[in-house]
Design an enzyme around this catalytic site. Structure first.
Site, PDB file in Angstrom:
ATOM      1  N   LYS A   1      50.559  36.120  37.854  1.00 53.43           N
ATOM      2  CA  LYS A   1      51.132  36.943  37.447  1.00 53.43           C
ATOM      3  C   LYS A   1      51.157  37.609  39.209  1.00 53.43           C
ATOM      4  O   LYS A   1      52.306  37.646  39.439  1.00 53.43           O
ATOM      5  CB  LYS A   1      49.455  37.605  37.242  1.00 53.43           C
ATOM      6  CG  LYS A   1      48.205  37.697  38.343  1.00 53.43           C
ATOM      7  CD  LYS A   1      48.679  38.505  39.400  1.00 53.43           C
ATOM      8  CE  LYS A   1      47.233  38.013  39.745  1.00 53.43           C
ATOM      9  NZ  LYS A   1      46.649  38.896  41.175  1.00 53.43           N
TER      10      LYS A   1
ATOM     11  N   THR B   1      49.372  43.955  38.838  1.00 55.13           N
ATOM     12  CA  THR B   1      49.943  43.457  40.107  1.00 55.13           C
ATOM     13  C   THR B   1      51.402  43.626  39.775  1.00 55.13           C
ATOM     14  O   THR B   1      51.855  43.738  40.556  1.00 55.13           O
ATOM     15  CB  THR B   1      49.580  42.237  39.985  1.00 55.13           C
ATOM     16  OG1 THR B   1      48.669  41.796  39.736  1.00 55.13           O
ATOM     17  CG2 THR B   1      49.880  40.937  41.476  1.00 55.13           C
TER      18      THR B   1
END
Length: 333
Positions: free
Chosen positions: A191, A248
């Protein structure tokens, strides 16, 4: 009362130390620099990272790893992923035997392609069933403000995961236990690279359609690598996968998103590093993730493109054109 040692006095290590203390633990925070430890002990604030977080009285700090680890029932590692092996070589002998060792790190080691749990086992001599991974949508500043959040606590031994979960459960932090260490670690590592790509897209002036496309296809890349390595697909649909990915990729508090944003606006990697006080793990781990994928025959075009940009093999403006010009495929993972 749980006696915990937290190695790493950056934002997430400091915030997690506060979580452990709020859960009733006694915490010693290890800071690499003596002056940081002394300032924390004097003011109960880590001014360099979370200046607005007043640490509980049950949190103290030291620059001596032996002092930090002495008598600990639980050890937490919150250091940059690419420094883990070196650090364990320096102070790993001080880790108490037979206690859970918790990884807050989100990266894949360069060269070996090992996940952080594997490095802890190999370089730290920690039994596999004592290694625990904590991962999820946990932006440090929001945690420091005690905003509600949840995380996955994963270990091959569910009782070990449960021990750690009990040590970090508070009114604002909800841990969920499971045994899929591979999935939890891959979700956390990949991620960061996808967040770089989303930041680049935003820096280039693209909107939410583009960012949603990158996030969704980034999740597909993560799922393909997870399948190749034996991860449970459900993990990547949960907190350690899509939850962490969304936070994120979309938050201005995310250092990987911010790093990518600056690249998209025309700054060089070196220029962004110069103004960044904390490690953007995606920059450090993108190459190792692409190499790991290649080793297993997994196609990860977004991660490969980000790596090319980071390594100066591609201009950031070329990345979108390259991805959009790929041959048509059915949407399958």
């Amino acid at each position: 009362m749980t006696r915990a040692a937290v190695f790493g006095s950056g934002s997430w290590g400091t915030a997690f130390a506060s979580i452990l203390a709020d859960a009733g633990g006694e915490v010693t925070l290890h800071a690499r620099r003596r002056e940081v430890a002394e300032a924390i002990n004097a003011d109960h604030v880590n001014a360099g990272y979370l200046p607005d977080l007043h640490l509980p009285d049950s949190v103290s700090a030291t620059h001596d790893p032996a002092v930090a680890a002495a008598g600990a029932d639980l050890v937490v590692l919150a250091i940059p992923s690419q420094t883990l092996r070196t650090n364990l070589g320096e102070w790993g002998q001080h880790l108490p035997a037979g206690v859970p060792v918790v990884s807050l790190m989100k990266g894949i080691e360069l060269g070996t392609g090992q996940r952080m749990s594997e490095v802890i086992h190999e370089a730290g001599g920690v039994a596999t069933d004592q290694v625990v991974v904590v991962s999820g949508p946990n932006l440090s500043r929001e945690i420091a403000e005690k905003q509600p959040a949840a995380a996955v606590v994963a270990s091959s031994d569910i009782s070990t995961a449960g021990q750690v979960a009990r040590a970090c459960a508070t009114a604002y932090f909800r841990p969920y236990t499971q045994t899929d260490v591979v999935g939890a670690e891959l979700g956390g590592a990949v991620k960061n690279v996808i967040a770089l790509a989303v930041g680049m897209a935003e820096g280039l002036g693209y909107g939410d359609n583009t960012k949603a496309t990158v996030i969704t296809r980034g999740l597909a890349e993560t799922a393909r690598l997870g399948a190749a390595l034996g991860a449970d697909p459900a993990t990547l649909m949960g907190l350690a996968g899509v939850g962490d990915l969304i936070a994120t990729c979309m938050s201005p508090l995310s250092r990987n998103h911010s790093f990518g944003l600056n690249l998209g606006r025309g700054m060089s990697v070196e220029e962004v590093v110069a103004i960044t006080s904390q490690t953007a793990e995606g920059v450090k781990s993108c190459r190792s993730i692409v190499d790991l994928a290649a080793r297993h025959g997994v196609d990860m075009p977004i991660c490969a493109g980000v790596t090319a940009v980071v390594e100066h093999a591609m201009d950031v403006r070329e990345l979108g054109d390259q991805l959009m010009s790929r041959p048509h495929k059915h949407e399958r993972h």
